[in-house]
Design a protein around this motif. Structure first.
Motif, PDB file in Angstrom:
ATOM      1  N   LEU A 144       0.828  -1.202   0.000  1.00  0.00           N
ATOM      2  CA  LEU A 144       0.000   0.000   0.000  1.00  0.00           C
ATOM      3  C   LEU A 144       0.864   1.255   0.000  1.00  0.00           C
ATOM      4  CD1 LEU A 144      -2.849  -0.949   2.518  1.00  0.00           C
ATOM      5  CD2 LEU A 144      -3.054  -0.565   0.043  1.00  0.00           C
ATOM      6  N   ILE A 145       1.943   1.210   0.785  1.00  0.00           N
ATOM      7  CA  ILE A 145       2.797   2.398   0.903  1.00  0.00           C
ATOM      8  C   ILE A 145       3.519   2.681  -0.415  1.00  0.00           C
ATOM      9  CG2 ILE A 145       4.853   3.336   2.051  1.00  0.00           C
ATOM     10  CD1 ILE A 145       3.966   1.851   4.572  1.00  0.00           C
ATOM     11  N   ILE A 146       4.013   1.627  -1.062  1.00  0.00           N
ATOM     12  CA  ILE A 146       4.811   1.847  -2.272  1.00  0.00           C
ATOM     13  C   ILE A 146       3.977   1.713  -3.541  1.00  0.00           C
ATOM     14  CG2 ILE A 146       6.896   1.055  -1.114  1.00  0.00           C
ATOM     15  CD1 ILE A 146       6.679  -1.546  -2.637  1.00  0.00           C
ATOM     16  N   CYS A 167       6.532  -3.200  -6.094  1.00  0.00           N
ATOM     17  CA  CYS A 167       7.540  -4.231  -5.782  1.00  0.00           C
ATOM     18  C   CYS A 167       7.259  -5.475  -6.633  1.00  0.00           C
ATOM     19  CB  CYS A 167       7.482  -4.565  -4.290  1.00  0.00           C
ATOM     20  SG  CYS A 167       8.886  -5.504  -3.696  1.00  0.00           S
ATOM     21  N   GLY A 168       8.036  -5.675  -7.672  1.00  0.00           N
ATOM     22  CA  GLY A 168       7.880  -6.831  -8.541  1.00  0.00           C
ATOM     23  C   GLY A 168       8.490  -8.085  -7.950  1.00  0.00           C
ATOM     24  N   GLU A 169       8.603  -9.146  -8.798  1.00  0.00           N
ATOM     25  CA  GLU A 169       9.084 -10.436  -8.287  1.00  0.00           C
ATOM     26  C   GLU A 169      10.503 -10.341  -7.730  1.00  0.00           C
ATOM     27  OE1 GLU A 169       8.797 -13.618 -11.035  1.00  0.00           O
ATOM     28  OE2 GLU A 169      10.004 -14.989  -9.812  1.00  0.00           O
ATOM     29  N   CYS A 190      12.026  -7.730  -6.615  1.00  0.00           N
ATOM     30  CA  CYS A 190      11.987  -6.931  -5.390  1.00  0.00           C
ATOM     31  C   CYS A 190      11.486  -7.776  -4.218  1.00  0.00           C
ATOM     32  CB  CYS A 190      11.096  -5.709  -5.607  1.00  0.00           C
ATOM     33  SG  CYS A 190      10.657  -4.838  -4.099  1.00  0.00           S
ATOM     34  N   VAL A 191      10.454  -8.610  -4.478  1.00  0.00           N
ATOM     35  CA  VAL A 191       9.927  -9.482  -3.412  1.00  0.00           C
ATOM     36  C   VAL A 191      10.994 -10.456  -2.941  1.00  0.00           C
ATOM     37  CG1 VAL A 191       8.274 -11.318  -2.922  1.00  0.00           C
ATOM     38  CG2 VAL A 191       7.543  -9.306  -4.200  1.00  0.00           C
ATOM     39  N   ILE A 192      11.697 -11.087  -3.900  1.00  0.00           N
ATOM     40  CA  ILE A 192      12.737 -12.055  -3.536  1.00  0.00           C
ATOM     41  C   ILE A 192      13.853 -11.369  -2.747  1.00  0.00           C
ATOM     42  CG2 ILE A 192      14.565 -13.517  -4.487  1.00  0.00           C
ATOM     43  CD1 ILE A 192      12.637 -14.185  -6.786  1.00  0.00           C
ATOM     44  N   ASP A 193      14.294 -10.209  -3.207  1.00  0.00           N
ATOM     45  CA  ASP A 193      15.371  -9.503  -2.510  1.00  0.00           C
ATOM     46  C   ASP A 193      14.954  -9.096  -1.110  1.00  0.00           C
ATOM     47  OD1 ASP A 193      16.919  -9.777  -4.729  1.00  0.00           O
ATOM     48  OD2 ASP A 193      16.617  -7.734  -5.477  1.00  0.00           O
ATOM     49  N   THR A 194      13.709  -8.637  -0.971  1.00  0.00           N
ATOM     50  CA  THR A 194      13.234  -8.211   0.358  1.00  0.00           C
ATOM     51  C   THR A 194      13.149  -9.394   1.311  1.00  0.00           C
ATOM     52  OG1 THR A 194      11.952  -6.412  -0.635  1.00  0.00           O
ATOM     53  CG2 THR A 194      11.364  -7.063   1.597  1.00  0.00           C
ATOM     54  N   LEU A 195      12.633 -10.537   0.832  1.00  0.00           N
ATOM     55  CA  LEU A 195      12.517 -11.706   1.706  1.00  0.00           C
ATOM     56  C   LEU A 195      13.887 -12.293   2.046  1.00  0.00           C
ATOM     57  CD1 LEU A 195       9.368 -13.476   0.198  1.00  0.00           C
ATOM     58  CD2 LEU A 195       9.540 -12.040   2.242  1.00  0.00           C
ATOM     59  N   ALA A 196      14.807 -12.277   1.070  1.00  0.00           N
ATOM     60  CA  ALA A 196      16.170 -12.760   1.361  1.00  0.00           C
ATOM     61  C   ALA A 196      16.835 -11.865   2.398  1.00  0.00           C
ATOM     62  CB  ALA A 196      16.996 -12.804   0.073  1.00  0.00           C
ATOM     63  N   GLN A 197      16.643 -10.557   2.261  1.00  0.00           N
ATOM     64  CA  GLN A 197      17.189  -9.621   3.237  1.00  0.00           C
ATOM     65  C   GLN A 197      16.548  -9.827   4.607  1.00  0.00           C
ATOM     66  OE1 GLN A 197      19.681  -7.679   3.179  1.00  0.00           O
ATOM     67  NE2 GLN A 197      19.329  -6.531   5.074  1.00  0.00           N
ATOM     68  N   THR A 207      11.930  -1.522   5.511  1.00  0.00           N
ATOM     69  CA  THR A 207      12.382  -0.133   5.636  1.00  0.00           C
ATOM     70  C   THR A 207      13.202   0.272   4.419  1.00  0.00           C
ATOM     71  OG1 THR A 207      12.416  -0.288   8.035  1.00  0.00           O
ATOM     72  CG2 THR A 207      13.716   1.464   7.042  1.00  0.00           C
ATOM     73  N   ALA A 208      14.126  -0.619   4.030  1.00  0.00           N
ATOM     74  CA  ALA A 208      14.975  -0.321   2.874  1.00  0.00           C
ATOM     75  C   ALA A 208      14.144  -0.252   1.591  1.00  0.00           C
ATOM     76  CB  ALA A 208      16.059  -1.382   2.741  1.00  0.00           C
ATOM     77  N   THR A 209      13.171  -1.168   1.479  1.00  0.00           N
ATOM     78  CA  THR A 209      12.338  -1.178   0.282  1.00  0.00           C
ATOM     79  C   THR A 209      11.509   0.103   0.189  1.00  0.00           C
ATOM     80  OG1 THR A 209      12.202  -3.582   0.469  1.00  0.00           O
ATOM     81  CG2 THR A 209      10.610  -2.518  -0.976  1.00  0.00           C
ATOM     82  N   ILE A 210      10.964   0.532   1.316  1.00  0.00           N
ATOM     83  CA  ILE A 210      10.178   1.773   1.316  1.00  0.00           C
ATOM     84  C   ILE A 210      11.061   2.966   0.952  1.00  0.00           C
ATOM     85  CG2 ILE A 210       8.915   3.379   2.818  1.00  0.00           C
ATOM     86  CD1 ILE A 210       7.837   0.937   4.308  1.00  0.00           C
ATOM     87  N   SER A 211      12.289   2.960   1.471  1.00  0.00           N
ATOM     88  CA  SER A 211      13.202   4.074   1.186  1.00  0.00           C
ATOM     89  C   SER A 211      13.510   4.166  -0.309  1.00  0.00           C
ATOM     90  CB  SER A 211      14.502   3.902   1.981  1.00  0.00           C
ATOM     91  OG  SER A 211      14.232   3.898   3.364  1.00  0.00           O
ATOM     92  N   ILE A 212      13.554   2.999  -0.987  1.00  0.00           N
ATOM     93  CA  ILE A 212      13.859   2.989  -2.426  1.00  0.00           C
ATOM     94  C   ILE A 212      12.684   3.540  -3.234  1.00  0.00           C
ATOM     95  CG2 ILE A 212      14.292   1.473  -4.404  1.00  0.00           C
ATOM     96  CD1 ILE A 212      15.853  -0.356  -2.459  1.00  0.00           C
ATOM     97  N   PHE A 213      11.472   3.073  -2.922  1.00  0.00           N
ATOM     98  CA  PHE A 213      10.320   3.439  -3.743  1.00  0.00           C
ATOM     99  C   PHE A 213       9.624   4.715  -3.278  1.00  0.00           C
ATOM    100  CE2 PHE A 213      10.771  -1.123  -4.560  1.00  0.00           C
ATOM    101  CZ  PHE A 213      10.722  -1.135  -5.939  1.00  0.00           C
ATOM    102  N   ARG A 214       9.790   5.040  -1.991  1.00  0.00           N
ATOM    103  CA  ARG A 214       9.147   6.255  -1.484  1.00  0.00           C
ATOM    104  C   ARG A 214      10.170   7.095  -0.710  1.00  0.00           C
ATOM    105  NH1 ARG A 214       3.660   6.536  -0.858  1.00  0.00           N
ATOM    106  NH2 ARG A 214       4.166   8.689  -0.288  1.00  0.00           N
ATOM    107  N   PRO A 215      11.120   7.697  -1.448  1.00  0.00           N
ATOM    108  CA  PRO A 215      12.136   8.511  -0.754  1.00  0.00           C
ATOM    109  C   PRO A 215      11.549   9.750  -0.088  1.00  0.00           C
ATOM    110  CG  PRO A 215      12.309   8.758  -3.137  1.00  0.00           C
ATOM    111  CD  PRO A 215      11.331   7.660  -2.896  1.00  0.00           C
ATOM    112  N   ASP A 216      10.304  10.079  -0.437  1.00  0.00           N
ATOM    113  CA  ASP A 216       9.673  11.245   0.179  1.00  0.00           C
ATOM    114  C   ASP A 216       9.238  10.972   1.620  1.00  0.00           C
ATOM    115  OD1 ASP A 216       7.909   9.413  -1.201  1.00  0.00           O
ATOM    116  OD2 ASP A 216       6.270  10.734  -0.585  1.00  0.00           O
ATOM    117  N   ILE A 217       9.157   9.683   1.997  1.00  0.00           N
ATOM    118  CA  ILE A 217       8.764   9.345   3.375  1.00  0.00           C
ATOM    119  C   ILE A 217      10.016   9.347   4.254  1.00  0.00           C
ATOM    120  CG2 ILE A 217       7.798   7.563   4.873  1.00  0.00           C
ATOM    121  CD1 ILE A 217       6.098   6.635   2.566  1.00  0.00           C
ATOM    122  N   PRO A 218      10.024  10.103   5.340  1.00  0.00           N
ATOM    123  CA  PRO A 218      11.204  10.105   6.224  1.00  0.00           C
ATOM    124  C   PRO A 218      11.528   8.691   6.712  1.00  0.00           C
ATOM    125  CG  PRO A 218       9.712  11.887   6.803  1.00  0.00           C
ATOM    126  CD  PRO A 218       8.992  11.039   5.790  1.00  0.00           C
TER     127      PRO A 218
END
Length: 363
Positions: free
Chosen positions: A38-40, A44-46, A48-55, A317-328
């Motif tokens: 919802l936030i981004i 987040c494609g496939e 992005c999902v794999i990278d986020t879950l691996a992280q 947190t990292a994923t949100i920072s990438i797609f929504r840099p406007d959010i602190p």
């Protein structure tokens, strides 16, 4: 008392209420994931999902080690809030040994061999440092019968003082480069499995070890005489004593093994995450591990699920920072700590610790 209880017939036969925790955990994981999308805006494609879950799995590693340490200690009746301090000491010793051993060895056996040997030495000595602090906690709590909360607090304060002094005296200078952290170690064939391969089988060694230890400790705790004795001295030490169990010796052993687990969680910071040491770099993950332990009702698998929720909160947190840099960045960074507060306020249901937890035993 030589056999495991006959009621435990299934590997998944968890403590009462644990299944409710697991269902809540799954709901929590899905809720975090839906919130992320919802936030981004569903960007987040496939991959992005794999990278986020691996992280997430990487971030979960120190939290899960801390939770397992708590399970080992508290199941035997010893509260251990000094996990954070043990991890901090282990992280510092691991970093220092890795760096200085590498500098001593690289000219004689080569850069690659020196890096491999120095990292192994760093794990051993980092874990040894955590065991030393665990022994101190056990000695104060069991032999001298000091309040275990106070003892754990002393451990944390002592670790902050020692690591802070060593950092300022020896590690804050312009030191030469070390060998770096462990590289990723993909498992042949398994890492090529679509979707789950890059998540579970392309990790670093301590992450693999954490997953193995969760299953191993669950088996040991619920299917072996040692596990039965451990749970007995955590619930009713007098009864266990009358059946020939040496309560205090068992508690020493469990706290020391807990030190091994806390040490593995500590060296993760400087051997798998980053190749530097900073004061307070454990950043409260030892306490979050304790919250995951409570969330998981003092079971290894439940603790891992709790750690996954906290880990997912961190990695998004990292994923949100990438797609929504406007959010602190401070707002998404609050997520794991908000989850910790929710857990500790009992939203996940009543969490009952072992009955004899925190109580010194006298014959």
């Amino acid at each position: 008392m030589t056999t495991a209880p006959k009621t435990n017939k299934s590997l998944f036969n968890l403590r009462g209420g644990a299944w409710v925790t697991i269902l809540l955990s799954v709901f929590g994981l899905v809720a975090v994931w839906v919130l992320l999308n919802l936030i981004i805006g569903g960007q987040c494609g496939e991959k992005c999902v794999i990278d986020t879950l691996a992280q997430t799995l990487r971030v979960v590693t120190p939290i899960a080690f801390a939770a397992l340490c708590g399970v080992m200690c508290e199941r035997s009746g010893i509260f251990n809030i000094g996990i954070e301090g043990q991890m901090l000491m282990s992280a510092m010793v691991g970093y220092a040994v890795n760096l200085f051993a590498y500098q001593l060895l690289k000219d004689t056996i080569g850069v690659e061999n020196a890096g491999n040997i120095s990292r192994l030495l760093a794990i051993l000595l980092g874990v040894l440092a955590a065991i030393l602090f665990a022994w101190l906690h056990a000695l104060i709590s069991i032999k001298f019968k000091v309040d275990q909360i106070i003892s754990g607090t002393v451990i944390n304060i002592l670790a902050i003082g020692v690591t802070g002094y060593v950092y300022r005296a020896f590690l804050a200078e312009n030191l030469p480069a070390g060998p770096g952290t462990f590289p990723l170690m993909p498992i042949p064939f398994l890492s090529k499995i679509p979707f789950i391969g890059p998540i579970f089988f392309a990790q670093k060694p301590l992450t693999y070890l954490m997953l193995i230890l969760v299953a191993f400790i669950h088996y040991m705790l619920f299917y072996t005489p040692w596990g039965l004795r451990t749970r007995a001295i955590g619930e009713h030490p007098r009864a266990a004593d009358t059946l020939g169990v040496n309560v205090n010796r068992m508690r020493y052993i469990n706290v020391m093994w807990g030190g091994v687990l806390a040490g593995l969680g500590g060296v993760w910071f400087t051997l798998e995450a980053v190749d530097v040491f900073n004061p307070l770099m454990t950043n409260g993950l030892g306490f979050i591990g304790m919250a995951a332990m409570i969330f998981g009702k003092w079971t290894p698998f439940g603790s891992l699920i709790g750690a996954l929720i906290f880990g997912l909160g961190s990695s998004v947190t990292a994923t949100i920072s990438i797609f929504r840099p406007d959010i602190p960045s401070q707002f998404p960074q609050m997520l794991p700590y908000i989850l910790t507060i929710i857990v500790l306020t009992g939203v996940v249901g009543r969490a009952t610790p072992p009955a004899a937890g925190g109580k010194p035993y006298e014959k």
